[in-house]
Design a protein around this motif. Structure first.
Motif, PDB file in Angstrom:
ATOM      1  N   ASP A  38      58.433  69.640  -2.895  1.00  0.00           N
ATOM      2  CA  ASP A  38      58.290  70.589  -3.984  1.00  0.00           C
ATOM      3  C   ASP A  38      58.340  69.855  -5.316  1.00  0.00           C
ATOM      4  O   ASP A  38      59.322  69.896  -6.037  1.00  0.00           O
ATOM      5  CB  ASP A  38      59.414  71.631  -3.926  1.00  0.00           C
ATOM      6  CG  ASP A  38      59.284  72.670  -5.040  1.00  0.00           C
ATOM      7  OD1 ASP A  38      58.194  72.755  -5.632  1.00  0.00           O
ATOM      8  OD2 ASP A  38      60.269  73.363  -5.312  1.00  0.00           O
ATOM      9  N   PRO A  39      57.239  69.127  -5.661  1.00  0.00           N
ATOM     10  CA  PRO A  39      57.264  68.337  -6.894  1.00  0.00           C
ATOM     11  C   PRO A  39      57.445  69.182  -8.137  1.00  0.00           C
ATOM     12  O   PRO A  39      58.052  68.758  -9.103  1.00  0.00           O
ATOM     13  CB  PRO A  39      55.893  67.636  -6.889  1.00  0.00           C
ATOM     14  CG  PRO A  39      55.032  68.457  -5.966  1.00  0.00           C
ATOM     15  CD  PRO A  39      55.976  69.015  -4.942  1.00  0.00           C
ATOM     16  N   LEU A  40      56.906  70.423  -8.145  1.00  0.00           N
ATOM     17  CA  LEU A  40      57.066  71.269  -9.316  1.00  0.00           C
ATOM     18  C   LEU A  40      58.523  71.627  -9.529  1.00  0.00           C
ATOM     19  O   LEU A  40      59.067  71.499 -10.620  1.00  0.00           O
ATOM     20  CB  LEU A  40      56.222  72.542  -9.165  1.00  0.00           C
ATOM     21  CG  LEU A  40      56.327  73.543 -10.331  1.00  0.00           C
ATOM     22  CD1 LEU A  40      55.906  72.867 -11.628  1.00  0.00           C
ATOM     23  CD2 LEU A  40      55.466  74.766 -10.060  1.00  0.00           C
ATOM     24  N   ASN A  44      60.974  70.491 -12.645  1.00  0.00           N
ATOM     25  CA  ASN A  44      61.698  71.473 -13.446  1.00  0.00           C
ATOM     26  C   ASN A  44      63.196  71.208 -13.442  1.00  0.00           C
ATOM     27  O   ASN A  44      63.896  71.493 -14.404  1.00  0.00           O
ATOM     28  CB  ASN A  44      61.423  72.885 -12.928  1.00  0.00           C
ATOM     29  CG  ASN A  44      60.000  73.320 -13.227  1.00  0.00           C
ATOM     30  OD1 ASN A  44      59.362  72.798 -14.130  1.00  0.00           O
ATOM     31  ND2 ASN A  44      59.487  74.268 -12.456  1.00  0.00           N
ATOM     32  N   SER A 122      51.623  64.763  -9.161  1.00  0.00           N
ATOM     33  CA  SER A 122      51.637  65.483 -10.433  1.00  0.00           C
ATOM     34  C   SER A 122      51.582  66.995 -10.218  1.00  0.00           C
ATOM     35  O   SER A 122      50.978  67.484  -9.260  1.00  0.00           O
ATOM     36  CB  SER A 122      50.436  65.061 -11.279  1.00  0.00           C
ATOM     37  OG  SER A 122      50.313  65.866 -12.430  1.00  0.00           O
ATOM     38  N   THR A 123      52.223  67.720 -11.124  1.00  0.00           N
ATOM     39  CA  THR A 123      52.186  69.184 -11.084  1.00  0.00           C
ATOM     40  C   THR A 123      51.227  69.755 -12.124  1.00  0.00           C
ATOM     41  O   THR A 123      51.135  70.976 -12.268  1.00  0.00           O
ATOM     42  CB  THR A 123      53.593  69.760 -11.333  1.00  0.00           C
ATOM     43  OG1 THR A 123      54.005  69.403 -12.664  1.00  0.00           O
ATOM     44  CG2 THR A 123      54.587  69.229 -10.317  1.00  0.00           C
ATOM     45  N   ASP A 124      50.524  68.888 -12.861  1.00  0.00           N
ATOM     46  CA  ASP A 124      49.608  69.368 -13.889  1.00  0.00           C
ATOM     47  C   ASP A 124      48.477  70.188 -13.260  1.00  0.00           C
ATOM     48  O   ASP A 124      47.863  69.760 -12.274  1.00  0.00           O
ATOM     49  CB  ASP A 124      49.018  68.185 -14.650  1.00  0.00           C
ATOM     50  CG  ASP A 124      48.034  68.623 -15.714  1.00  0.00           C
ATOM     51  OD1 ASP A 124      48.481  69.154 -16.744  1.00  0.00           O
ATOM     52  OD2 ASP A 124      46.812  68.471 -15.501  1.00  0.00           O
ATOM     53  N   ASN A 128      45.636  68.919 -10.358  1.00  0.00           N
ATOM     54  CA  ASN A 128      45.567  69.520  -9.031  1.00  0.00           C
ATOM     55  C   ASN A 128      44.240  70.220  -8.787  1.00  0.00           C
ATOM     56  O   ASN A 128      43.715  70.207  -7.663  1.00  0.00           O
ATOM     57  CB  ASN A 128      46.729  70.499  -8.845  1.00  0.00           C
ATOM     58  CG  ASN A 128      48.034  69.782  -8.554  1.00  0.00           C
ATOM     59  OD1 ASN A 128      48.354  69.491  -7.408  1.00  0.00           O
ATOM     60  ND2 ASN A 128      48.800  69.459  -9.595  1.00  0.00           N
ATOM     61  N   GLU A 210      54.123  64.524 -18.755  1.00  0.00           N
ATOM     62  CA  GLU A 210      54.819  64.664 -17.483  1.00  0.00           C
ATOM     63  C   GLU A 210      55.545  63.368 -17.122  1.00  0.00           C
ATOM     64  O   GLU A 210      56.684  63.391 -16.651  1.00  0.00           O
ATOM     65  CB  GLU A 210      53.824  65.047 -16.384  1.00  0.00           C
ATOM     66  CG  GLU A 210      54.466  65.397 -15.055  1.00  0.00           C
ATOM     67  CD  GLU A 210      53.446  65.894 -14.043  1.00  0.00           C
ATOM     68  OE1 GLU A 210      53.652  66.990 -13.497  1.00  0.00           O
ATOM     69  OE2 GLU A 210      52.449  65.186 -13.801  1.00  0.00           O
TER      70      GLU A 210
END
Length: 400
Positions: A38-40, A44, A122-124, A128, A210
């Motif tokens: 869960d990279p996001l 966070n 990356s969560t960008d 994605n 990020e």
């Protein structure tokens, strides 16, 4: 490692926070390190779980979340380039050992490389959407950065900006286009994105932001320029330039925007052509020394002797004379900075790239080793420039 982290967290939080906050904060940090799925969520949690001091606590918002990462004290950086593949496994440990055993103290790590690939999860949203992180190399970047912090190694995120064949392929509307409306490619068949397009700026700034939030001390922009052979490119390409900016203005404005969004979280630097130290113009690629220097903390001219043509600085075979090349280049760079001082302009500190590779394609050339690297370092240090970065594309260094 978990026990030592817990103890550090406990000691810091005890000064100003309740015990219940201690336990939740430290455990959350350790959970986020383990959670690669869960990279996001992990990203966070990063700002909420890093150990903080009493000074930092004053900068917390009402909900206890730290507003921005804190930049470390400035230091004399002596670093090496570390490709993403070299930032994992045994090779990474070997490079850490090299830093431990020498006066080196920094690593420049690829987070967005020459192919346009983002090297970590990356969560960008745009990263994605186009799959720029579909071939992740550094699977746990936070753990990598924590490892380096424990070793007191200064961390620099390398972000390749306008040389981006991947984004050009996935979103041709972002690419440099020919007069006929096709995606333009350079002499090596590589597509570039159009530096005039502010959506391209935003994409790269989001990746850089990020990286700063993940814990990098500095963001280094590479290929923050137009392609070389500027006159030929200008004839072939139809740039999207509604503001009628010069190339140098585009590069300066991109860096200015990056500074506004990231400058409070991490230091900013930019790689520039070696000859920018001596040129009185932007060399047709948008790299004007004084304009760039005003927007960043460190400017890194790539002073590889092998990249200078015969006769430059009156040197017949530059690759054979590393000391002479660096001596002249740094002298000219210092001269430019002295002029900037007279106009009360901000001056980026000079931190050059030096050659620690053998340019077999140059005739004649020499095999570079520790002595040749130290000759470059010596030439600059004699003129007051002590910081440096070493380049080897395979991250294999002779420096000892």
């Amino acid at each position: 490692m978990g026990v030592s982290i817990y103890k550090r967290c406990l000691r810091v939080w005890f000064l100003g926070f309740l015990v219940i906050q201690i336990a939740s904060g430290c455990s959350a940090k350790m959970d986020s390190i383990k959670d690669a799925t869960d990279p996001l969520g992990a990203l966070n949690n990063l700002g909420k779980t890093m150990p903080i001091s009493i000074k930092d606590a004053k900068q917390l918002s009402s909900d206890g979340v730290k507003n921005t990462p804190q930049k470390p004290e400035k230091q004399i950086v002596k670093g090496i380039y570390v490709s993403a593949w070299s930032a994992v496994g045994n090779k990474f440990e070997q490079l850490i050992d090299l830093v431990d055993q020498t006066d080196l103290n920094a690593m420049v790590i690829d987070v967005k490389n020459d192919s346009g690939q983002v090297t970590y999860p990356s969560t960008d949203p745009l990263v994605n959407e186009i799959g720029a992180n579909s071939h992740v190399i550094i699977r746990d970047l936070k753990a990598t950065l924590l490892r380096l912090k424990e070793k007191h190694i200064y961390t620099i995120a390398r972000v390749v900006v306008f040389k981006d064949p991947y984004l050009s392929m996935k979103k041709s509307s972002y690419a440099m286009m020919t007069q006929a409306g096709n995606v333009w490619k350079d002499s090596k068949g590589t597509a570039w994105v159009d530096p005039y397009k502010e959506k391209v700026w935003e994409y790269n700034i989001q990746v850089a932001k990020e990286a700063a939030l993940l814990g990098f001390d500095e963001i280094q922009f590479d290929y923050v320029r137009f392609p070389e052979n500027g006159k030929k490119v200008d004839q072939e390409v139809k740039f999207d330039n509604p503001n009628h900016w010069t190339k140098a203005q585009v590069i300066e404005n991109f860096l200015k925007k990056a500074k506004e969004q990231i400058g409070g979280q991490a230091y900013l630097s930019a790689d520039v052509f070696g000859l920018t130290t001596s040129s009185d113009n932007d060399m047709g690629i948008g790299q004007d020394w004084s304009m760039i220097s005003k927007q960043i903390d460190y400017i890194s001219p790539m002073l590889y002797p092998s990249h200078y043509t015969s006769g430059v600085y009156g040197i017949k075979n530059p690759d054979l004379q590393p000391y002479a090349v660096i001596r002249k280049a740094i002298s000219d760079a210092n001269g430019k900075n002295q002029l900037l001082l007279k106009s009360d302009s901000h001056i980026a500190e000079i931190r050059p790239w030096y050659q620690d590779f053998t340019a077999t394609w140059v005739k004649p050339h020499k095999k570079y080793g520790t002595i040749d690297v130290k000759e470059q370092i010596k030439a600059a240090k004699e003129q007051g420039v002590e910081q440096f970065l070493l380049w080897n594309s395979s991250s294999t260094y002779s420096y000892r």
